[in-house]
Design a protein around this motif. Sequence first.
Motif, PDB file in Angstrom:
ATOM      1  N   SER A 153       0.826  -1.201   0.000  1.00  4.49           N
ATOM      2  CA  SER A 153       0.000   0.000   0.000  1.00  4.49           C
ATOM      3  C   SER A 153       0.866   1.258   0.000  1.00  4.49           C
ATOM      4  CB  SER A 153      -0.916  -0.016   1.220  1.00  4.49           C
ATOM      5  OG  SER A 153      -1.465   1.254   1.439  1.00  4.49           O
ATOM      6  N   ILE A 154       1.928   1.202   0.754  1.00  2.00           N
ATOM      7  CA  ILE A 154       2.827   2.357   0.788  1.00  2.00           C
ATOM      8  C   ILE A 154       3.517   2.529  -0.559  1.00  2.00           C
ATOM      9  CG2 ILE A 154       4.954   3.255   1.810  1.00  2.00           C
ATOM     10  CD1 ILE A 154       4.125   1.869   4.425  1.00  2.00           C
ATOM     11  N   LEU A 155       3.884   1.422  -1.158  1.00  5.03           N
ATOM     12  CA  LEU A 155       4.634   1.504  -2.410  1.00  5.03           C
ATOM     13  C   LEU A 155       3.756   1.904  -3.595  1.00  5.03           C
ATOM     14  CD1 LEU A 155       6.929  -1.617  -2.013  1.00  5.03           C
ATOM     15  CD2 LEU A 155       7.618   0.773  -1.930  1.00  5.03           C
ATOM     16  N   VAL A 156       2.487   1.588  -3.516  1.00  8.85           N
ATOM     17  CA  VAL A 156       1.607   1.869  -4.652  1.00  8.85           C
ATOM     18  C   VAL A 156       1.614   3.345  -5.019  1.00  8.85           C
ATOM     19  CG1 VAL A 156      -0.800   2.074  -5.336  1.00  8.85           C
ATOM     20  CG2 VAL A 156       0.067  -0.098  -4.508  1.00  8.85           C
ATOM     21  N   ASN A 157       1.462   4.163  -4.031  1.00  5.39           N
ATOM     22  CA  ASN A 157       1.470   5.582  -4.342  1.00  5.39           C
ATOM     23  C   ASN A 157       2.636   6.252  -3.621  1.00  5.39           C
ATOM     24  OD1 ASN A 157       0.835   8.009  -5.325  1.00  5.39           O
ATOM     25  ND2 ASN A 157      -1.155   8.177  -4.353  1.00  5.39           N
ATOM     26  N   TYR A 158       3.753   5.643  -3.795  1.00  7.94           N
ATOM     27  CA  TYR A 158       4.949   6.064  -3.088  1.00  7.94           C
ATOM     28  C   TYR A 158       5.460   7.398  -3.617  1.00  7.94           C
ATOM     29  CZ  TYR A 158       9.666   5.547  -1.228  1.00  7.94           C
ATOM     30  OH  TYR A 158      10.837   5.726  -0.577  1.00  7.94           O
ATOM     31  N   PRO A 159       5.975   8.247  -2.780  1.00 10.10           N
ATOM     32  CA  PRO A 159       6.044   8.121  -1.326  1.00 10.10           C
ATOM     33  C   PRO A 159       4.926   8.864  -0.617  1.00 10.10           C
ATOM     34  CG  PRO A 159       7.596   9.763  -2.101  1.00 10.10           C
ATOM     35  CD  PRO A 159       6.731   9.397  -3.263  1.00 10.10           C
ATOM     36  N   VAL A 160       4.032   9.432  -1.380  1.00 11.35           N
ATOM     37  CA  VAL A 160       3.014  10.290  -0.774  1.00 11.35           C
ATOM     38  C   VAL A 160       2.098   9.539   0.179  1.00 11.35           C
ATOM     39  CG1 VAL A 160       1.196  11.931  -1.266  1.00 11.35           C
ATOM     40  CG2 VAL A 160       3.109  11.716  -2.813  1.00 11.35           C
ATOM     41  N   ALA A 176       9.528  11.212   8.891  1.00  6.19           N
ATOM     42  CA  ALA A 176      10.503  12.267   8.610  1.00  6.19           C
ATOM     43  C   ALA A 176      11.394  11.851   7.448  1.00  6.19           C
ATOM     44  CB  ALA A 176      11.327  12.546   9.863  1.00  6.19           C
ATOM     45  N   ALA A 177      11.807  10.581   7.463  1.00  6.95           N
ATOM     46  CA  ALA A 177      12.646  10.069   6.375  1.00  6.95           C
ATOM     47  C   ALA A 177      11.903  10.148   5.050  1.00  6.95           C
ATOM     48  CB  ALA A 177      13.052   8.628   6.677  1.00  6.95           C
ATOM     49  N   LEU A 178      10.627   9.810   5.121  1.00  5.08           N
ATOM     50  CA  LEU A 178       9.803   9.837   3.924  1.00  5.08           C
ATOM     51  C   LEU A 178       9.698  11.268   3.388  1.00  5.08           C
ATOM     52  CD1 LEU A 178       8.484   7.481   2.551  1.00  5.08           C
ATOM     53  CD2 LEU A 178       6.383   7.955   3.793  1.00  5.08           C
ATOM     54  N   ARG A 179       9.554  12.211   4.294  1.00  2.00           N
ATOM     55  CA  ARG A 179       9.445  13.609   3.868  1.00  2.00           C
ATOM     56  C   ARG A 179      10.711  14.060   3.156  1.00  2.00           C
ATOM     57  NH1 ARG A 179       6.236  14.800   8.334  1.00  2.00           N
ATOM     58  NH2 ARG A 179       8.026  15.199   9.651  1.00  2.00           N
ATOM     59  N   ASN A 180      11.818  13.579   3.664  1.00  4.44           N
ATOM     60  CA  ASN A 180      13.074  13.920   2.997  1.00  4.44           C
ATOM     61  C   ASN A 180      13.098  13.404   1.574  1.00  4.44           C
ATOM     62  OD1 ASN A 180      14.169  15.312   5.112  1.00  4.44           O
ATOM     63  ND2 ASN A 180      15.187  13.523   5.981  1.00  4.44           N
ATOM     64  N   GLU A 181      12.577  12.206   1.398  1.00  3.96           N
ATOM     65  CA  GLU A 181      12.552  11.640   0.053  1.00  3.96           C
ATOM     66  C   GLU A 181      11.646  12.446  -0.866  1.00  3.96           C
ATOM     67  OE1 GLU A 181      11.979   7.485  -0.449  1.00  3.96           O
ATOM     68  OE2 GLU A 181      13.163   6.991   1.311  1.00  3.96           O
ATOM     69  N   VAL A 182      10.521  12.829  -0.324  1.00  6.95           N
ATOM     70  CA  VAL A 182       9.592  13.632  -1.121  1.00  6.95           C
ATOM     71  C   VAL A 182      10.290  14.912  -1.553  1.00  6.95           C
ATOM     72  CG1 VAL A 182       7.492  15.005  -1.061  1.00  6.95           C
ATOM     73  CG2 VAL A 182       7.517  12.736  -0.045  1.00  6.95           C
ATOM     74  N   GLU A 183      10.969  15.505  -0.611  1.00  6.55           N
ATOM     75  CA  GLU A 183      11.679  16.736  -0.904  1.00  6.55           C
ATOM     76  C   GLU A 183      12.705  16.520  -2.009  1.00  6.55           C
ATOM     77  OE1 GLU A 183      13.022  18.565   2.588  1.00  6.55           O
ATOM     78  OE2 GLU A 183      13.825  20.334   1.562  1.00  6.55           O
ATOM     79  N   ALA A 184      13.445  15.433  -1.872  1.00  5.89           N
ATOM     80  CA  ALA A 184      14.466  15.134  -2.876  1.00  5.89           C
ATOM     81  C   ALA A 184      13.830  14.898  -4.238  1.00  5.89           C
ATOM     82  CB  ALA A 184      15.258  13.900  -2.448  1.00  5.89           C
ATOM     83  N   THR A 185      12.750  14.171  -4.242  1.00  4.93           N
ATOM     84  CA  THR A 185      12.068  13.869  -5.500  1.00  4.93           C
ATOM     85  C   THR A 185      11.568  15.131  -6.171  1.00  4.93           C
ATOM     86  OG1 THR A 185      11.313  11.819  -4.495  1.00  4.93           O
ATOM     87  CG2 THR A 185      10.280  12.455  -6.562  1.00  4.93           C
ATOM     88  N   ILE A 186      10.991  16.001  -5.357  1.00  9.64           N
ATOM     89  CA  ILE A 186      10.405  17.216  -5.913  1.00  9.64           C
ATOM     90  C   ILE A 186      11.457  18.181  -6.421  1.00  9.64           C
ATOM     91  CG2 ILE A 186       9.245  19.353  -5.244  1.00  9.64           C
ATOM     92  CD1 ILE A 186       7.121  17.825  -4.016  1.00  9.64           C
TER      93      ILE A 186
END
Lengths: 290, 290
Positions: free
Chosen positions: B29-36, B73-83
């Motif tokens: 479920s997490i991976l389906v719409n990762y990382p949001v 928090a780690a996930l947010r970092n990834e989102v930031e990096a992706t964006i």
Amino acid sequence: MSENASTIAELLQNNADNLTRAERQLSQSILVNYPVSGLGSITAVAKSAGVSTPTVARLVKKIGFSGFPEFQAALRNEVEATISDPIAKHDTWAGQAPDEHIVNKFTEAVIENIRHSLGQLDIATFDKTCELLADTSRSVFVVGGRITRSLADYFFLHMQVLRKDVTHIQAISNAWPHYLLDIKKNDVIVIFDVRRYETSTLRLAEMAAEAGAKIILFTDQWHSPIAKLADHTFSLKIVVPSAWDSSVTMMLLVETIIADVQTRTWPETRQRMEELEVMFDRTKFFRKFT
Amino acid sequence: MSENASTIAELLQNNADNLTRAERQLSQSILVNYPVSGLGSITAVAKSAGVSTPTVARLVKKIGFSGFPEFQAALRNEVEATISDPIAKHDTWAGQAPDEHIVNKFTEAVIENIRHSLGQLDIATFDKTCELLADTSRSVFVVGGRITRSLADYFFLHMQVLRKDVTHIQAISNAWPHYLLDIKKNDVIVIFDVRRYETSTLRLAEMAAEAGAKIILFTDQWHSPIAKLADHTFSLKIVVPSAWDSSVTMMLLVETIIADVQTRTWPETRQRMEELEVMFDRTKFFRKFT
DNA sequence: TCTTTTCTGAAATCTTTTCTTCATATTCAT
DNA sequence: ATGAATATGAAGAAAAGATTTCAGAAAAGA
């Protein structure tokens, strides 16, 4: 203050004139690293802007949200929209049919399955698998389940042309022990197992593992219990709008593997294919192809 | 599996085998719409995955975080990096592999096949085909060729559950006359025939046509000679970077037809599936699946 | 089949976040 | 300068979130 703002950034800009000093400071802080900067807790947002939490609460209310959580949810949606692939959606596949037609809905789901499955694909697993299958010093055994037997058959059919020593272990589990006699250490066994996982397939995998065979597993996202025994596992997404699961992704991967193994075994395969050609000519099995 | 995971997605994949059922469900479920999808509260994440909050808490600890907040928090970092990185991903199918890797080239070709084939698909043909197949007053016969036999088998396997009176005409051409005895006027015969077109399949089609059967043909873009006899023809693009043709598009269409026929025959099919379920339970053929 | 082990989510508990209040600070008009 | 109006953040109340416990359920093993 303009009426229809579609993003929070616009909302903030539209309200820029009504903001107080601390609010403006906060607004700037949010916009600097937009939209990620608004994703933490209200405390974190306040702190990084150098204002107090009530200021944050007041600002989000001022621009029209009922509270910080609602504001943040909106922000998350924006992030999602930003991240999600723009070309992925809103492609109609069968142009003649409406979006809601089963052809389009089904295809959309399959494409999503492919996207998701390949996104997760470990390329080292892929390469190692092809290497094993191209190694003609190892015998290859292929086995499928009730539904996946067709795929196993498809895979077998091609591998049989590509190389020698390929066996399709057929469905009847009583006959399995005989096949197992032939499985030697370092042979390769390719297993297809999707839900509902079959007990007999698991037993076979266990015995193959004991015999020292390399196990390559094709399974779904929920993982067959065989995954624990497998040397290389491919987990694929198979969900479609149907009472059944889809095997399309699995077939795509199978074909890709066949293509790759073929390039690895080309010298041998070429000869085999030429011989096959001669035999077809003799039997006039096929029509002349132009 | 690689040890040093730099993203949560990798972390989840690396641990895939150690996960329990509910955890795997959550992971997917997490991976389906990762990382949001992991950005909401623990409650929201749990709910959208259909598991309980303790499961979420357990999973994040299992993959190495001290708790949900740290994970997020780690996930947010990834989102930031992706964006912040505009040319992120989604250009290639298997993100791990370079563009020129066979996985990406092959998949690209298959997607193009699907796009092209469905673009050409006549929706009336599709609907009429499903209607014929859903009509239980007609018997259905399925036949494939040397390579397409797997697809024919796959189609047969599903149709057999959906409705009564479905027969798979197996490969041995000597036995065909026996099957032909049973083909009545207005029965439906589904034929798979791609290059190289097989003489024996053509003969069978001719005889079926004489018997007055409705012929549904799955063929490639160059059209099997059977097309002249067929009532409904599906022509599909099957070219891929390989010495072989691809059956993926054909399988996609077959599955879509199965899904559509199923909705048409649902009252009958439902009962058949329930009975099947009971039989599976009795034989303990499958492992329990939740 | 029966027992043991593992898994799972409901509920209780604990923690953090969010919101509200209110005293103080600041700005502005006079 | 003074008072009125507004802005701001500390502190505590309320709400939501996260974690832990535990008993029942499912799977594995015997």
